[in-house]
Design an enzyme around this catalytic site. Structure first.
Site, PDB file in Angstrom:
ATOM      1  N   ARG A 236     -31.087  42.896-132.114  1.00  0.00           N
ATOM      2  CA  ARG A 236     -30.140  43.573-132.208  1.00  0.00           C
ATOM      3  C   ARG A 236     -28.741  42.601-131.833  1.00  0.00           C
ATOM      4  O   ARG A 236     -28.954  41.705-130.827  1.00  0.00           O
ATOM      5  CB  ARG A 236     -29.687  44.769-131.428  1.00  0.00           C
ATOM      6  N   GLU A 265     -21.302  44.686-137.863  1.00  0.00           N
ATOM      7  CA  GLU A 265     -21.918  44.820-139.180  1.00  0.00           C
ATOM      8  C   GLU A 265     -21.180  45.623-140.036  1.00  0.00           C
ATOM      9  O   GLU A 265     -21.242  46.705-139.523  1.00  0.00           O
ATOM     10  CB  GLU A 265     -23.593  45.042-139.013  1.00  0.00           C
ATOM     11  N   HIS A 284     -28.742  41.687-141.963  1.00  0.00           N
ATOM     12  CA  HIS A 284     -29.724  42.740-141.305  1.00  0.00           C
ATOM     13  C   HIS A 284     -30.785  43.030-142.432  1.00  0.00           C
ATOM     14  O   HIS A 284     -30.855  44.489-142.543  1.00  0.00           O
ATOM     15  CB  HIS A 284     -28.882  43.603-140.720  1.00  0.00           C
TER      16      HIS A 284
END
Length: 317
Positions: A236, A265, A284
């Site tokens: 993360r 994000e 991601h």
């Protein structure tokens, strides 16, 4: 009246195709919402008509303010049995059920190693050079005999460690809860936090996001690292102090970073990670695979069916 069900955070628009959502026709109507996270007022307008919302882990944040703006919401279904983006206490107070899914353990370790290999051998630069008509632009490195440092030796960290051992790497690990015996069980050497950063040739982050882990990789930790080291984060973004990492990379205090996760994000358009030459960044995609998404969304459907029948399963308590 049919229950209104939203599947959000599916930015690639793939959820509708990997499983058969029509099995929920007897429960309600499923809608797929592909917008990126926004402020709570916008989210409340976007999601206010739904009684059930399916979310990706730690993409859209459901704090108490947003939950109170969604009076129709009765069920939140999240991927995994952990989600730092959901205020479980507020949900319980408001009578909102929260259910999860089992976790798939293969996608993230494989992506971690794709990034390690690509960064170590300069694969992106070499592939792009070949496409441009050039040949052999740089000198990559090998992993055999190097030290792989694992920050967080959980289920994913252990698998990453096993891959490192196959490559002939020395593997070390540290986390606040790790013991030398637990590390030794998987052939890993337990070290102190400072030793982990100091000895790493490749340091890979595999902690769960929590208040304890947030910002754990700070300026001091980065300063401990070798200038030849590679930092990899597929866990993360907020675990790493992003401003400190940008500064270290700009000053070549590190050889590079391979990143799949970020503080914000999607990554802002003008963020330095988009242009720094010593950064390999992906959007991601660590958990984004067909093999991961099929059980992920299938179990979301099971959760909704069970909740509709009055017998909820995989409930957060």
């Amino acid at each position: 009246m049919a229950v209104q069900i939203a599947v959000i955070d599916d930015w690639q628009d793939v959820a509708r195709d990997v499983v058969d959502w029509s099995v929920l026709d007897s429960v309600g109507e499923v809608s797929f919402v592909h917008d990126y996270p926004a402020d709570n007022e916008t989210l409340a307008e976007r999601l206010g008509s739904y009684e059930v919302i399916c979310v990706m882990r730690e993409r859209t944040w459901f704090d108490e303010d947003l939950l109170r703006r969604l009076p129709k919401l009765k069920l939140l279904v999240t991927g995994g049995m952990r989600n730092a983006a959901l205020d479980f206490k507020a949900a319980a107070t408001l009578g909102i059920q929260v259910c999860g899914t089992d976790s798939y353990k293969h996608a993230a370790p494989e992506l971690t190693w794709a990034l390690i290999m690509a960064a170590t051998r300069n694969l992106v630069a070499e592939a792009n050079a070949l496409r441009a008509g050039l040949w052999q632009q740089g000198l990559g490195g090998d992993l055999h005999g190097k030290t792989l440092a694992i920050l967080g030796l959980g289920s994913i960290g252990k698998r990453v460690a096993q891959f490192g051992q196959v490559f002939g790497m020395r593997v070390i690990a540290w986390s606040e809860n790790l013991t030398s015996d637990a590390a030794a069980e998987v052939g890993v050497t337990y070290v102190s936090k400072q030793e982990l950063f100091e000895q790493a040739d490749v340091l890979s982050v595999h902690l769960v996001l929590s208040e304890r882990s947030r910002g754990l990789v700070d300026a001091q930790a980065l300063d401990w690292m070798k200038p030849t080291a590679l930092l990899v984060n597929t866990a993360r973004g907020p675990i790493v102090d992003e401003a400190a990492l940008v500064k270290a990379l700009q000053k070549n205090r590190l050889a590079g970073a391979a990143l799949d996760v970020f503080e914000v994000e999607p990554l802002p358009e003008h963020h330095p990670f988009r242009t720094l030459e010593n950064v390999l960044a992906t959007p991601h995609v660590g958990h984004v695979s067909r093999e991961n998404y099929q059980p992920f969304f299938s179990q979301m459907i099971e959760d909704i069916q069970a909740w509709s029948a009055g017998k909820p399963i995989r409930v957060f308590t």
